[in-house]
Enzyme design. Structure first.
Site, short mmCIF file in Angstrom:
data_model
loop_
_atom_site.label_atom_id
_atom_site.label_comp_id
_atom_site.label_asym_id
_atom_site.label_seq_id
_atom_site.Cartn_x
_atom_site.Cartn_y
_atom_site.Cartn_z
N ASN A 256 0.86 -1.17 0.00
CA ASN A 256 0.00 0.00 0.00
C ASN A 256 0.91 1.23 0.00
O ASN A 256 1.49 1.57 1.02
CB ASN A 256 -0.91 -0.01 1.23
CG ASN A 256 -1.86 1.18 1.26
OD1 ASN A 256 -1.63 2.19 0.62
ND2 ASN A 256 -2.93 1.02 2.01
N THR A 257 1.05 1.87 -1.16
CA THR A 257 1.97 3.00 -1.26
C THR A 257 1.52 4.18 -0.43
O THR A 257 2.33 5.01 -0.02
CB THR A 257 2.11 3.45 -2.72
OG1 THR A 257 0.83 3.81 -3.22
CG2 THR A 257 2.70 2.36 -3.58
N CYS A 258 0.21 4.28 -0.18
CA CYS A 258 -0.29 5.41 0.59
C CYS A 258 0.16 5.33 2.04
O CYS A 258 0.59 6.31 2.63
CB CYS A 258 -1.82 5.45 0.54
SG CYS A 258 -2.46 5.58 -1.13
N SER A 259 0.05 4.15 2.60
CA SER A 259 0.34 3.97 4.02
C SER A 259 1.68 3.31 4.28
O SER A 259 2.04 3.06 5.42
CB SER A 259 -0.77 3.14 4.68
OG SER A 259 -2.02 3.73 4.47
#
Length: 943
Positions: free
Chosen positions: A909-912
């Site tokens: 998950n690149t966002c988190s």
């Protein structure tokens, strides 16, 4: 004392000067006297100064005590035809009398001033000697600087013209001449150097200049006939000059002989010739003991006196000599009043302080805007000595406190600036009193004119590194103190949180000036010596203020006091404040962040980006970006917007795009003959500004020079070497080369070959093709070369880039960053400590020692460096770590908790920054899945 005289002088007796001219005096000792045909000053040992005027040489009609100077402890006096000069032991020069030519040096030509006035322009100059001509005046400092003023119709001021001066003017032609003595005739001046050379200037009609002519000289000129003679004394009469050469035991004369010499010769003597004076300068026995006799010359009007006596220095102003040891060895109650009086005399005077602590072995004669002439180790040694006796230290600092408000605000000489170097080291205690005095000193420095502040900064830059660092630490401590007090008063509701007192601002400004000096001189002192940790609570305090309020925060005018993390916090808070909208919900005011939804197609990424930017109103750029890759799952919480900037930067820097010029270093730079339209660099600048505003990286491989230019700083040769290593090294070799013949072999001129569609010759200056590069002009050549590369050749594309950058980042606090800091924030770090990365990981449904985790790190550390960087991009959307997170960059490894791990691929998950790591049974499977994932970039963004 032996007195040999010619002309109208009868006798001078050291015990009772009964006859001087035609004036009868009561029997008493005379400390010194000075007179012309119509004017006489006599100084007595008790400090009384008497003044006598005559209508003609035979009648002295007026006599008075100069009561105004009774308490001034006068050490030197001088008479002109109708004006007087007196120098006090405290270093103050007084003048009075006729002033029609400005000979009093008071800044006016008031015809007559009856009472002694202070020559304020010379305040702070440590004067060694004063002299008066007919209607002009000359002084010399302890470090050989000569100042002249008054009548100048024959060039007797030595300033190169015939214009009168009513203020002391520095005689630049005598700079570094090492002047130790001066003498004035009616309209000419003679100066003597420490090496025994004699210079004369002014009226030469009677041959009094000794240049074998009757021509006037407007500038100082060496008396060639005396070259190598090592003159020890010089004296000027009305139209003649006397010098004494000890090696030959002769007195030489040149000028108009009106009977002073007691021998018959032609009227005008144009070159120095020996007199027939009956002077015996050999050694004589006095009381059975040998003593060397020397000559002192006095030439006054039509009178010439040659005195044979023991060598005695001029009475000079008070400076620190051996007094310190006396102060410390016997500060008894009986002597304390005397000690206090001596301390008061020296430390209440700029001139006395400036005359103390001079460099030994004549180095102080080289005082200039680059060289202070102060031995800072002496100052430090003095402070250490007196700090062991608090009573003495307190007295010294008490006098300094009285002096500080009156320090010269318009210095006329580099010698004036010594006090600003000396005083901080006498105030280096860590008590409130020392902090208070350093604040007062800072205020005094800030009262200097900008050009004078630049001189002081130049002297700071030439301080030895330990002393410069100590100066930085002193003002860093004061800054810490004032910010602690400031914060306390804010919390006690006693201060407006946005206001700094002038004395507080002065301290911070001094520290900022020191920081600028440190930057210009190659960062001799580490950056953290300027940081003030006490600012951190302020950053939290201002969290809830609006962007408009934050713009009023004065502390951000001094960015050097913040470390990089502080600056990032401030920048983040400003961006959040700008992107936050205030709205009323009932009776409550709430703040909510505004978002800019940014859908793009991966296959048409640049096209979609430019479309959004071209259509967006200016206000839109204040909103926070949320990226949506069309046709892909995931909601942007930071990772997708980072991926947008990373992919866009990579695409724009690709050779096929052709936006940037690739240079030997592999970095990206603007083309010198830009073929692209204005929109190209404007849009790229906008994109970079947006990345900064959204607190994301834009990893364009720009050199440090770009960030210097964004911050308004000038790139240097080292920046050119970063772009073109071979060219930079060659230019440095040119600067280092000392052989003249090499420049002839190189046959270089002021041109540069510019690459474009074709090779073009560019002139670096007008007619540069006809100007050869020599050892004398090589620095100009290198400076013009650097300027052309970083400014002239790319002016238009950079201006477009800058305009776009400012549009993309509506915040302003980013200007607090140093160039390397801004570069790190925007480009991120490309060198990583992978073991530190492992140490910072957090685990979800895993323990650090679980087999899967141990297998993962074993596989990871065996990957090639490039694969590890790809893993970083797979995890976070960029193959770089944000600069401000280098020490604390972290991510999470989570167990997806699926029933059959073999059927689940490795995902991120690149966002988190969450890596979903199934519980594999073997390292082989883990390695296979990891390599597949990072090669195919199977990351996604989730809420």
């Amino acid at each position: 004392m032996l007195c040999l005289s010619w002309g109208d002088v009868r006798r001078v007796d050291s015990e009772s000067p009964e006859v001087l001219g035609h004036m009868q005096l009561k029997r008493s000792k005379v400390q010194c006297s000075n007179h012309t045909e119509t004017h006489k000053l006599i100084l007595f040992p008790d400090g009384k100064l008497s003044e006598h005027w005559a209508r003609d040489p035979a009648v002295w009609s007026t006599t008075r005590l100069v009561k105004e100077l009774e308490t001034k402890d006068i050490v030197q006096i001088a008479c002109g035809n109708h004006h007087s000069m007196a120098l006090s032991r405290g270093g103050v020069l007084f003048t009075w009398g006729k002033n029609i030519h400005g000979q009093l040096g008071l800044g006016s030509q008031t015809p007559f001033i009856s009472q002694p006035q202070v020559v304020k322009t010379l305040k702070g100059i440590s004067l060694a000697q004063i002299a008066a001509g007919g209607s002009h005046s000359v002084t010399v400092s302890l470090s050989g600087a000569v100042y002249s003023w008054g009548k100048n119709d024959f060039g007797q001021l030595g300033l190169g013209d015939t214009k009168d001066r009513d203020c002391p003017s520095y005689v630049g032609a005598l700079e570094h001449w090492k002047t130790v003595f001066i003498s004035c005739g009616a309209d000419h001046t003679a100066v003597l150097s420490k090496e025994g050379l004699v210079c004369t200037f002014g009226a030469g009609g009677a041959g009094q200049l000794g240049h074998n002519s009757t021509r006037n000289e407007l500038k100082p000129r060496v008396v060639a006939e005396l070259w190598g003679a090592r003159v020890s004394q010089v004296a000027c009469g009305r139209q003649y000059t006397l010098v004494y050469v000890p090696s030959l035991e002769k007195v030489y004369f040149f000028g108009s002989d009106e009977g002073q010499l007691g021998d018959k010769r032609k009227t005008n003597q144009l070159i120095p010739l020996p007199t027939n004076s009956p002077v015996n300068t050999g050694k004589y026995c006095q009381g059975g003991k040998k003593s060397e006799k020397v000559i002192e010359l006095t030439a006054e009007g039509k009178q010439t006196i040659v005195l044979g006596k023991k060598r005695k220095n001029l009475n000079r102003i008070a400076t620190l000599q051996d007094e310190v040891n006396v102060w410390l060895s016997d500060p008894s109650l009986q002597r304390w009043e005397t000690i206090k009086m001596n301390i008061r005399l020296i430390f209440s005077s700029e001139a006395c302080i400036n005359g103390s602590f001079l460099e030994k072995r004549d180095k102080h004669f080289k005082t200039s805007k680059e060289v202070s002439g102060v031995d800072m180790s002496q100052v430090q040694h003095f402070y250490k000595k007196i700090s062991k006796t608090p009573k003495v230290l307190r007295e010294v600092q008490k006098e300094i406190e009285k002096l500080l408000p009156s320090l010269s605000s318009s210095p006329i000489s580099p010698e004036n600036f010594r006090v600003y170097l000396i005083l901080p080291f006498l105030l280096q205690g860590e008590d409130d009193s020392s902090y208070h005095l350093l604040m007062l000193l800072a205020q005094a420095i800030m009262k200097l004119q900008p050009k004078d502040q630049q001189t002081l900064e130049c002297l700071w830059s030439n301080l030895e590194t330990p002393f410069f660092k100590q100066l930085v630490i002193l003002y860093q401590r004061v800054s810490q103190k004032i910010l602690c007090q400031f914060l306390k008063e804010i919390r006690d509701c006693q201060r407006n949180p946005f206001d700094l007192h002038p004395r507080e601002a002065a301290v911070l400004q001094i520290l900022q000036n020191l920081h600028q000096v440190n930057s210009r001189t190659g960062f001799r002192v580490q950056e953290n010596n300027f940081h003030v940790p006490q600012v951190k609570p302020f950053i939290q305090l201002y969290w809830f203020f609006s962007a408009q309020k934050m713009s009023q925060w004065q502390l951000t005018k001094y960015p050097f006091i913040f470390d990089m993390k502080d600056k990032i916090d401030i920048h983040d808070k400003e961006c959040i404040a700008l992107s936050t909208r205030r709205a009323m919900v009932g009776i409550f005011c709430i703040r909510e962040q505004e978002w800019w939804l940014f859908p793009v197609r991966r296959q048409h990424l640049l096209q979609d980006i430019w479309t959004h930017l071209n259509n967006a109103p200016t206000q839109q750029f204040k909103k926070i970006l949320k990226v949506l890759f069309v046709g892909e799952e995931g909601v942007d919480h930071g990772g997708l917007v980072q991926e947008l900037f990373s992919v866009a930067a990579r695409t724009l820097c690709h050779p096929d795009t052709g936006a940037f010029r690739r240079v030997p270093s592999g970095l990206a730079w603007f083309p010198s003959q830009a073929s692209s339209s204005k929109e190209t660099f404007f849009q790229i600048g906008t994109l970079c500004g947006m990345a900064l505003y959204n607190r994301r990286m834009a990893p364009f491989p720009f050199p440090t020079a770009l960030y210097k230019k964004l911050l308004g700083l000038a790139p240097a040769l080292e920046d050119l070497e970063e772009l073109w290593p071979a060219t930079g090294r060659n230019l440095q070799r040119i600067l280092d080369e000392e052989r003249d013949e090499i420049f002839g072999i190189l046959s270089m001129n002021f041109t540069i070959m510019e690459e474009g569609d074709s090779m073009v010759t560019v002139e670096l200056k007008k007619h540069g093709a006809n100007v050869p590069v020599t050892r004398d002009n090589r620095k100009e050549f290198v400076d013009l070369y650097v300027n052309y590369v970083f400014n002239d050749s790319i002016r238009k594309p950079f201006e477009d880039f800058m305009q776009g950058f400012l549009k993309g980042c509506p915040a302003t606090k980013w200007k607090m960053f140093l160039p390397v800091e801004l570069q790190t924030v925007l480009q991120g770090c490309t060198k990583f400590d992978w073991h530190l990365l492992e140490k910072n990981v957090n685990y979800i449904q895993y323990e650090k020692l679980d087999l899967t985790i141990r297998n993962f790190w074993t596989v990871f550390h065996k990957l090639p460096e490039k694969k590890k960087e790809k893993f970083l991009a797979f995890l976070s959307g960029s193959d770089r770590i944000p600069g401000y997170e280098q020490e604390n960059f972290t991510f999470q490894i989570a167990d997806p908790q699926v029933a059959n791990p073999d059927e689940v691929c490795l995902k991120a998950n690149t966002c988190s920054r969450i890596l979903f790591l199934p519980r594999y049974s073997t390292r082989r499977i883990l390695q296979k899945e990891l390599l597949y994932a990072i090669e195919h970039n199977k990351s996604f963004g989730l809420a």
